[in-house]
Structures are given as C-alpha cells and as structure tokens.
Design an enzyme around this catalytic site. Sequence first.
Site, PDB file in Angstrom:
ATOM      1  N   LYS A 126      43.916   2.694  32.796  1.00  0.00           N
ATOM      2  CA  LYS A 126      43.515   1.236  32.350  1.00  0.00           C
ATOM      3  C   LYS A 126      44.787   0.645  31.629  1.00  0.00           C
ATOM      4  O   LYS A 126      45.733   1.621  31.464  1.00  0.00           O
ATOM      5  CB  LYS A 126      42.383   1.366  31.222  1.00  0.00           C
ATOM      6  CG  LYS A 126      41.480   0.094  30.770  1.00  0.00           C
ATOM      7  CD  LYS A 126      40.540  -0.061  32.042  1.00  0.00           C
ATOM      8  CE  LYS A 126      39.877  -1.514  31.698  1.00  0.00           C
ATOM      9  NZ  LYS A 126      38.785  -1.730  32.634  1.00  0.00           N
ATOM     10  N   ASP A 166      40.015  -7.095  34.697  1.00  0.00           N
ATOM     11  CA  ASP A 166      39.002  -7.062  33.576  1.00  0.00           C
ATOM     12  C   ASP A 166      38.871  -8.163  32.766  1.00  0.00           C
ATOM     13  O   ASP A 166      39.296  -9.194  33.140  1.00  0.00           O
ATOM     14  CB  ASP A 166      39.407  -5.846  32.698  1.00  0.00           C
ATOM     15  CG  ASP A 166      38.475  -5.142  31.739  1.00  0.00           C
ATOM     16  OD1 ASP A 166      37.410  -4.466  32.337  1.00  0.00           O
ATOM     17  OD2 ASP A 166      38.575  -5.559  30.442  1.00  0.00           O
TER      18      ASP A 166
END
Length: 446
Positions: A126, A166
């Site tokens: 991430k 995201d």
Amino acid sequence: MNDLLRQFMEKVSRRNNGEPEFLQAVTEVAESLIPFISEHPIYRDNKVLERVVEPERVIMFRVPWINDKGEVEVNRGFRIQMNSAIGPYKGGLRFHPSVNLSVLKFLAFEQVFKNSLTGLPMGGGKGGSDFDPKGRSDNEVMKFCQSFMTELYRHVGADIDIPAGDIGVGKREIGYLFGQYKRIKGEFSGVLTGKGFEWGCSLIRPEATGYGLVYFVEEILKIRGETIQGKRVTISGSGNVAQYAAEKCIAKGAKVVTMSDSDGFIYEPDGLDLERLQFLKELKEVRRGRISEYAAHFKCDYFKGERPWRIKCDIALPNATQNEVDGKDAKSLIENGCFCVAEGANMPCTPEAVAAFNKAQVSYAPGKAANAGGVAVSGLEMSQNSVRFSWSRDEVDNKLRDIMKQIHRICVKYGKEEDGHINYEKGANIGGFVKIAEAMLAQGVV
Ligand code: NDP
C-alpha cells in the site's frame, strides 16, 4: 486477552510505537490467528506471524512540487511493501491529509490477507501521500503525481509492485502517474491498475469493489434464507466504492436510503433511483462537489457533520474510511434491526463495533473479504495486460462473482462457530493466512 496474545502484542506494540491503526489491525488478526497457530506448531516454530507483521520494506520519500502560484510545496510519499510470498506487491495509493505510516501499514497488512483470499497470485502493499487533491487544479494534481512517480518508479514494476487507486486516487491520478512512469522508464507496461479503458483498464474495474461487495452480501443473505430485494440499505461515502455498491443494490431492487461525504449525509426514505445516483456520480467525479449540493438540488434531508448509522436499515455498508462506525453507532444499528454489516471501506468498524455485531449475531463481513472485488479485478487487469488481451464485461463480471463466492466459502469454512454463527472475521483471517503461511514455509526464512 490470553497470555500468548498479550505477549505477542506487547512485542508488536513496542516495535510499532505510535502507530494506532496498524496495531488495531494486527490485534484484530492476531485474536483469530493465535489460537489457530497454537494448534499448528509449524507456523509457531517458524515465526510466520511474527514475520507477516513486519513489512518486507518501507519506502518513505520527499515529494516536492510547484503549485499554480509558483510556490514550492513539500509532501511526504510512502510505499509499504508488506509481503511478496504469493506474488508481486499489490495494493492502492491513497492521497489524503490523514495519510501517515500507521495508516498505510494497517492498509498494507490488511491487503496481504485480502489478496490471498482472492486466490490470485498477488502479494500485499500500500502507499500514498499526505497530499490532498481536493480543491487542487488538474495542473497541480499532475505536477504532484509527476513528482511522486519520479521517486516511486524505481521501486515498482509490472512484476515487482503494482499500485492502484484508493481514496483520492482515481482515473485522473492514475493517468498522470502512469504517464510519468512510461516517460522515465520508456516502457508501456502494466505497472498500475485502474487505468483508462483506452490504455489497459479491465472492464468492470471501476465497478468491481462496489459490485463485489453486493455479491458478497448476497452470499451472506443466501445463508440466512433471504435476498437483497426490498431491503433497506444505509451506505456511507459517495466515492468509487459507495457509488457502485449503490448502483448494484438499486439494480437488485434494494432501497439505498443514505449516502455521505466527509461533511454529512443525505437521507432518501424511499431510496435513491438510478437517475439520482447518476447526478451524484457527476457531482462527485466531474464537478468534484459536495453531497450537500445533492440535497439542495433534490430537496431531500441533509444531516451536516453526521454519519448515517442512526437511520433504520436492514443492511449497512460503510464505504468511506477507517473507524467510521464506533460502538455507539453499532448499538443504534442493532437496535434499529440491522442484521448485516459488510465493509466496503477498509477497517471502518472499530473493535467495539465488531464485538457488538458478533455478540448480537449480526452478520459482519470485514473489508478484507467483502471489498476484495476491487483488487481481484485489478489482478484480472494484470493478467489481461500481460497477454495484451481484454475480456468482455460479462466475462470479467462473472469471474468477479465467482471470486466473491469463493471468498465467502473460505470464510464459512474457517469461521463457522459451534452454534452455527459465521464469524466472517475469523474465517477471513485464517483463510487468508494459511495460503501465505504455506508459501512462506516453502520459501525458507526470508
Ligand atoms: P474515494 O476517494 O472515491 O471516496 C471516498 C469517500 O469517503 C468520499 O465520499 C469521501 O468524502 C469519504 N471520506 C474519506 N475520508 C473520510 C473521512 N475521514 N470521514 C468521512 N468520510 C470520508 O475512495 P474509495 O471509494 O476508493 O475508497 C473508500 C474506502 O474503500 C477506503 O477505505 C478504501 O481503502 C476502500 N477500498 C477501496 C477500493 C477501491 O477499489 N477503490 C478497494 C477496496 C477498499 P469526501 O469527498 O468528503 O472526501
């Protein structure tokens, strides 16, 4: 907390001091896994969980850029390469002022389990930045993305680490990031997913997280002998996940009664229709406006500064951000008859909320299972990019549905309690862990 869990968490807490979101995510997983690992000493003796909670690599970098007024701005960039036991690192980029090491480590950790559950060969990672695209011109967003990629490019690649979107990173940002990567490296490759359809995006990728969430809910309801038709659904958020979850709910005959943004929520007692949802999509994606403008346009109720969890519903889909459903919200959902909570966002329910749902036998599906549809179709995008070929919309949608059903089966296999209640959290944690643990054992102490 039993002794083994306490000892484990003490060590993790010491090493990750000041990272509350990461520790919250690890605690939640360790609660399910430590009893399981005690029954499987090979995982304990090889310290598999101890290795899983330690990122393989953390990259932190300066992102300097020049705004429209000609001033220098400085942000911080991150990429957490958490685990590559079953494939290259894969996970989104988040651009939001709340981004810090703790938030991204929690997201990367969750991603490892989620990617494993999809059955596709993807490790977990991430990244992101504390840059806030809200209120910025396209030119400023482009400048920022170019500077961000000018550092990140050396750490990513189609077989190394494949970021996606995201919060705050959509098609526009992915475009600028991809353009800069291509320019620096001189190659056109599948280094990012969630691209434009003209240049490599899989069909259904924008819809995948929201649609997948609803497919997962349908599996939950099947077990309860119900369908989604006619159910009242509260949704938070009005971004990518929320929009497509709402679209699929409406298509299946459910009533979506709320949606929100970080300023407040709208309440539509009879449910949004597709026309109103289309207005909301344009408001958010094209005009980048606020949900209060929807309320003003349609003259519906708007609750400023509030979250939608006190509204009566059968199903709640928290689709905005972490820790947006607390113990008090859970109590009011339960009192109002909500029997299914499925997380479109990552870790939107606090530990108190999750405990309350499990106690009340509400079907609670954690994000790592329920929102895995997005990364699953990202995995399918990687396959299509590798072979330079595209599947049709129906082909991708069918594969997505099959993957969500498969994840549901895994949750039931590992999460069914003696009294028949399905603890989806336990099922997802153990089911996601086993595949990674086996790969790590096979690959030696690395
Ligand atoms: P978007 O940026 O498209 O939308 C985010 C939505 O959440 C917006 O409505 C935003 O409101 C709201 N929001 C963001 N931060 C807060 C906050 N602190 N408080 C209240 N509301 C907030 O993001 P996505 O829809 O892509 O992501 C939403 C969630 O889903 C995240 O947790 C993400 O990690 C998760 N997720 C996303 C996937 C994907 O494929 N996109 C895949 C799996 C999980 P505002 O406009 O006011 O900022």
